[in-house]
Design a protein around this motif. Structure first.
Motif, PDB file in Angstrom:
ATOM      1  N   ASP A 183     -46.437  18.063  -5.696  1.00  0.00           N
ATOM      2  CA  ASP A 183     -45.087  17.545  -5.949  1.00  0.00           C
ATOM      3  C   ASP A 183     -44.552  18.034  -7.289  1.00  0.00           C
ATOM      4  O   ASP A 183     -43.341  18.246  -7.449  1.00  0.00           O
ATOM      5  CB  ASP A 183     -45.102  16.012  -5.929  1.00  0.00           C
ATOM      6  N   ALA A 184     -45.452  18.233  -8.246  1.00  0.00           N
ATOM      7  CA  ALA A 184     -45.018  18.679  -9.573  1.00  0.00           C
ATOM      8  C   ALA A 184     -44.847  20.184  -9.640  1.00  0.00           C
ATOM      9  O   ALA A 184     -44.459  20.719 -10.688  1.00  0.00           O
ATOM     10  CB  ALA A 184     -46.014  18.215 -10.635  1.00  0.00           C
ATOM     11  N   GLY A 185     -45.185  20.879  -8.540  1.00  0.00           N
ATOM     12  CA  GLY A 185     -45.042  22.344  -8.541  1.00  0.00           C
ATOM     13  C   GLY A 185     -46.135  23.027  -9.323  1.00  0.00           C
ATOM     14  O   GLY A 185     -45.974  24.186  -9.730  1.00  0.00           O
ATOM     15  N   GLN A 186     -47.227  22.373  -9.534  1.00  0.00           N
ATOM     16  CA  GLN A 186     -48.331  22.944 -10.317  1.00  0.00           C
ATOM     17  C   GLN A 186     -49.397  23.571  -9.439  1.00  0.00           C
ATOM     18  O   GLN A 186     -50.365  24.107  -9.967  1.00  0.00           O
ATOM     19  CB  GLN A 186     -48.962  21.847 -11.186  1.00  0.00           C
ATOM     20  N   LEU A 187     -49.224  23.475  -8.129  1.00  0.00           N
ATOM     21  CA  LEU A 187     -50.228  24.009  -7.214  1.00  0.00           C
ATOM     22  C   LEU A 187     -49.738  25.370  -6.724  1.00  0.00           C
ATOM     23  O   LEU A 187     -48.808  25.468  -5.921  1.00  0.00           O
ATOM     24  CB  LEU A 187     -50.430  23.050  -6.032  1.00  0.00           C
ATOM     25  N   GLY A 188     -50.343  26.444  -7.237  1.00  0.00           N
ATOM     26  CA  GLY A 188     -49.926  27.789  -6.886  1.00  0.00           C
ATOM     27  C   GLY A 188     -50.829  28.408  -5.843  1.00  0.00           C
ATOM     28  O   GLY A 188     -51.738  27.775  -5.312  1.00  0.00           O
ATOM     29  N   SER A 189     -50.543  29.684  -5.527  1.00  0.00           N
ATOM     30  CA  SER A 189     -51.293  30.373  -4.493  1.00  0.00           C
ATOM     31  C   SER A 189     -51.595  31.775  -4.981  1.00  0.00           C
ATOM     32  O   SER A 189     -50.702  32.480  -5.456  1.00  0.00           O
ATOM     33  CB  SER A 189     -50.467  30.431  -3.188  1.00  0.00           C
ATOM     34  N   GLN A 190     -52.851  32.198  -4.884  1.00  0.00           N
ATOM     35  CA  GLN A 190     -53.303  33.537  -5.272  1.00  0.00           C
ATOM     36  C   GLN A 190     -53.733  34.254  -3.996  1.00  0.00           C
ATOM     37  O   GLN A 190     -54.881  34.193  -3.583  1.00  0.00           O
ATOM     38  CB  GLN A 190     -54.469  33.438  -6.277  1.00  0.00           C
ATOM     39  N   ARG A 191     -52.809  34.937  -3.348  1.00  0.00           N
ATOM     40  CA  ARG A 191     -53.079  35.537  -2.045  1.00  0.00           C
ATOM     41  C   ARG A 191     -53.714  36.918  -2.237  1.00  0.00           C
ATOM     42  O   ARG A 191     -53.196  37.755  -2.987  1.00  0.00           O
ATOM     43  CB  ARG A 191     -51.789  35.650  -1.243  1.00  0.00           C
ATOM     44  N   VAL A 192     -54.837  37.119  -1.511  1.00  0.00           N
ATOM     45  CA  VAL A 192     -55.572  38.381  -1.554  1.00  0.00           C
ATOM     46  C   VAL A 192     -56.049  38.690  -0.142  1.00  0.00           C
ATOM     47  O   VAL A 192     -55.924  37.882   0.777  1.00  0.00           O
ATOM     48  CB  VAL A 192     -56.774  38.309  -2.531  1.00  0.00           C
ATOM     49  N   ARG A 193     -56.638  39.864   0.007  1.00  0.00           N
ATOM     50  CA  ARG A 193     -57.224  40.249   1.309  1.00  0.00           C
ATOM     51  C   ARG A 193     -58.515  39.470   1.517  1.00  0.00           C
ATOM     52  O   ARG A 193     -59.430  39.524   0.684  1.00  0.00           O
ATOM     53  CB  ARG A 193     -57.492  41.748   1.327  1.00  0.00           C
TER      54      ARG A 193
END
Length: 590
Positions: A430-440
């Protein structure tokens, strides 16, 4: 009334003058012809000279007859004089001379002299010496007769001449009066003509001024003006129209407008001109006009009017006004209105979102309070109970019981820890602190890792990885988030199914995505709850009596969508199957 008087003065007076002029001229000609005839007749009646010559001829014949008797003349000269006298008498007995002789009363005497001459003709032809005296005696009356006739003729001619002179003077006086009348009529006509010429000049001057003023208005008008005749050919084309269409007046005059520009060939304009030629006015507003080598059109207002002369339609006129600025203003107004509406809609959405967030925060607070009051209290109560049991038993507690109570307390604390971590994950999301590190990533490796971890946690529960076709390329995702999704799905499958039932997992895919289906043999989720189980803090009817926060599936779907995939509940009544969808890895996406 004034117009009628002007018409009477301007038309009737010249007409009367013309009639008087013609009548007087006719009478004058008649009188002049009469004078001419009278003079010609007078010449024919000049009888004085004829009588005088006849008298001379009679006297010379008498003299010649006397000279013959004396031997001083010959017979040839006598015959000549005799023939001359006979010819004079023949003239007097012929035509008008005879009529004149009869008028003066000498016709009988003339006939007797003619008879004497006829009787003396043989004597003259065969003249003997004693015939001279006889011939003189026979001719004596002739000379006297011609002398009297000459006097009578002179008197008659003088009388006739006097009468004719009087007649001539009377006729000349009439002719003079007629000429005076003719001059007066001519003067009236000349005055009328002068007045008419002056009025015509003034009217021509006014008409020319009006025409020049109209031409000035047309040429200086800011509107394009076009006029056509009944045949549809251009008769007027001003400078403004030339500027808008790009054709000069010399190019336009006498040609149909459709030949000058395709703009005039379109159906609405053709219909407007046709209606104007039928006597009807019409308008077109904000019609596009594409000028040469311009991609952006100008917008014009068009007005069609019929042109009339004494009620008859003789053509049509078209006014073309450049309304591009007005169209642009309307466009800007519409854009501003749309932008304002979008802004209002955006602000409304923001307010709705804010309200929804406020409601969600309130719901979260209430759920969190409920969860804290129930879900968090339960494991704490279990751990506290186990620890109190150990404390009460003290030295009497067996080592095996210590281990059992300690494991129960750890299990309760571990569940409490998961509840806290789930709550914190949602808070970070909800705070926008959860990101995503997309890789193969290789999805099969992640599935093997998560299944192995679940087996270590609950060795008694069977988790089967079903064989799947060659899935090909890997997926493009954050492996930590994918592991969390699968752990959530597997833990739910184990939690909500009976012990000993099978939990299976299968990986397959298509050209765009890879799918991971997690299936359990639990009771199917009711239809009315299928769209609700992914909502935050929602717990289904089959979760009654089980620990949970209602955040697991919400977090799992949110994380799946952060990877560009999704999490769905598959239809069917054979257990429960959740499908995680992830996009295939593509080099261009790296």
């Amino acid at each position: 009334m004034i117009r009628f008087r002007n018409l009477a003065f301007g038309l009737l007076l010249p007409l009367v003058a013309v009639v008087v002029f013609a009548v007087l001229l006719t009478f004058s000609l008649i009188r002049m012809l009469e004078v001419e005839n009278a003079m010609r007749v007078g010449a024919e009646k000049n009888m004085l000279w004829v009588f005088h010559q006849s008298e001379v001829a009679a006297r010379r014949l008498t003299e010649t007859a006397a000279l013959i008797g004396l031997g001083e003349a010959d017979t040839e000269e006598l015959s000549l004089r005799f023939d001359i006298l006979k010819s004079r008498i023949a003239i007097l007995n012929d035509g008008p001379q005879r009529r004149f002789v009869e008028e003066i009363g000498y016709d009988d005497d003339l006939d007797r002299i003619a008879a004497v001459l006829d009787a003396m003709t043989p004597v003259v032809a065969d003249l003997s010496p004693g015939d001279g005296a006889r011939l003189r005696d026979a001719l004596k009356p002739a000379a006297r007769l011609f002398g009297r006739a000459a006097n009578k003729a002179m008197i008659a001619e003088w009388n006739d001449l006097g009468e004719r002179l009087e007649t001539y003077r009377a006729q000349l006086r009439q002719i003079i009066l007629f000429l005076i009348g003719i001059m007066a009529a001519g003067g009236i006509l000349a005055a009328t003509l002068a007045v008419a010429l002056r009025q015509s000049h003034q009217r021509n001057l006014m008409l020319r001024q009006s025409r020049d003023f109209s031409a000035l208005l047309v040429s200086s008008s800011g509107e394009g003006i076009l006029a056509v005749d009944r045949a549809g050919r251009c008769t007027l084309w001003n400078d403004a129209m030339a500027g808008l269409i790009g054709k000069s007046a010399e190019q336009a005059m006498g040609r149909p407008p459709a030949e000058l520009a395709g703009f005039f060939g379109i159906a609405p304009l053709q219909a407007g001109l046709a209606r104007a030629l039928e006597g009807q006015s019409s308008e077109l507003a904000l019609h596009p006009l594409f000028q040469n080598e311009q991609t952006e059109p100008r917008y014009v207002d068009l007005r069609f009017f019929p042109m009339r002369n004494d009620g008859e339609v003789i053509g049509a006129i078209l006014f073309l006004h450049d309304a591009t600025d007005r169209h642009a203003a309307q466009q800007r107004e519409a854009e501003d209105r749309d932008r304002l509406e979008d802004l209002v809609a955006e602000r409304t959405r923001d307010l709705d979102d804010a309200l929804q967030r406020e409601r969600s925060a309130a719901d979260l607070y209430r759920n969190f309070a409920a969860m804290v009051s129930h879900q968090f209290r339960t494991p704490l109560a279990v751990a506290d109970s186990a620890l109190q049991r150990l404390i009460r038993r003290g030295p009497r507690v067996e080592p095996g019981e210590v281990a059992e109570r300690a494991n129960r307390a750890r299990s309760a604390i571990a569940g409490l820890t998961r509840l806290v971590e789930s709550t914190l994950d949602v808070a970070r999301l909800d705070a926008g602190q959860l990101g995503s590190q997309r890789v193969r990533c290789d999805l099969n490796d992640i599935v093997d890792t998560v299944c192995a971890r679940q087996r270590e946690t609950d060795p008694a529960r069977e988790i089967s990885i079903l064989p799947s076709p060659d899935t090909g390329d890997a997926v493009f995702c954050d492996p930590a988030h994918v592991e969390q999704i699968l752990e959530n799905l597997l833990s739910n499958a184990i939690k909500y199914t009976a012990p000993g039932s099978l939990v299976s997992i299968r990986v397959h895919g298509d050209r765009q995505n890879l799918f991971c289906d997690v299936h359990n043999e639990g009771s199917p989720i009711p239809e009315e709850e299928r769209n609700l189980i992914f909502n935050r803090n929602y717990r289904g009817t089959n979760s009654t009596g089980s620990a949970g926060t209602g955040l697991g599936l919400f977090m799992a779907r949110t994380l799946a969508r952060m990877q560009g995939g999704d999490l769905t509940l598959r239809p069917g009544s054979d257990g429960v199957t959740f499908r995680m969808t992830l996009p295939r890895f593509k080099p261009s996406t790296a």
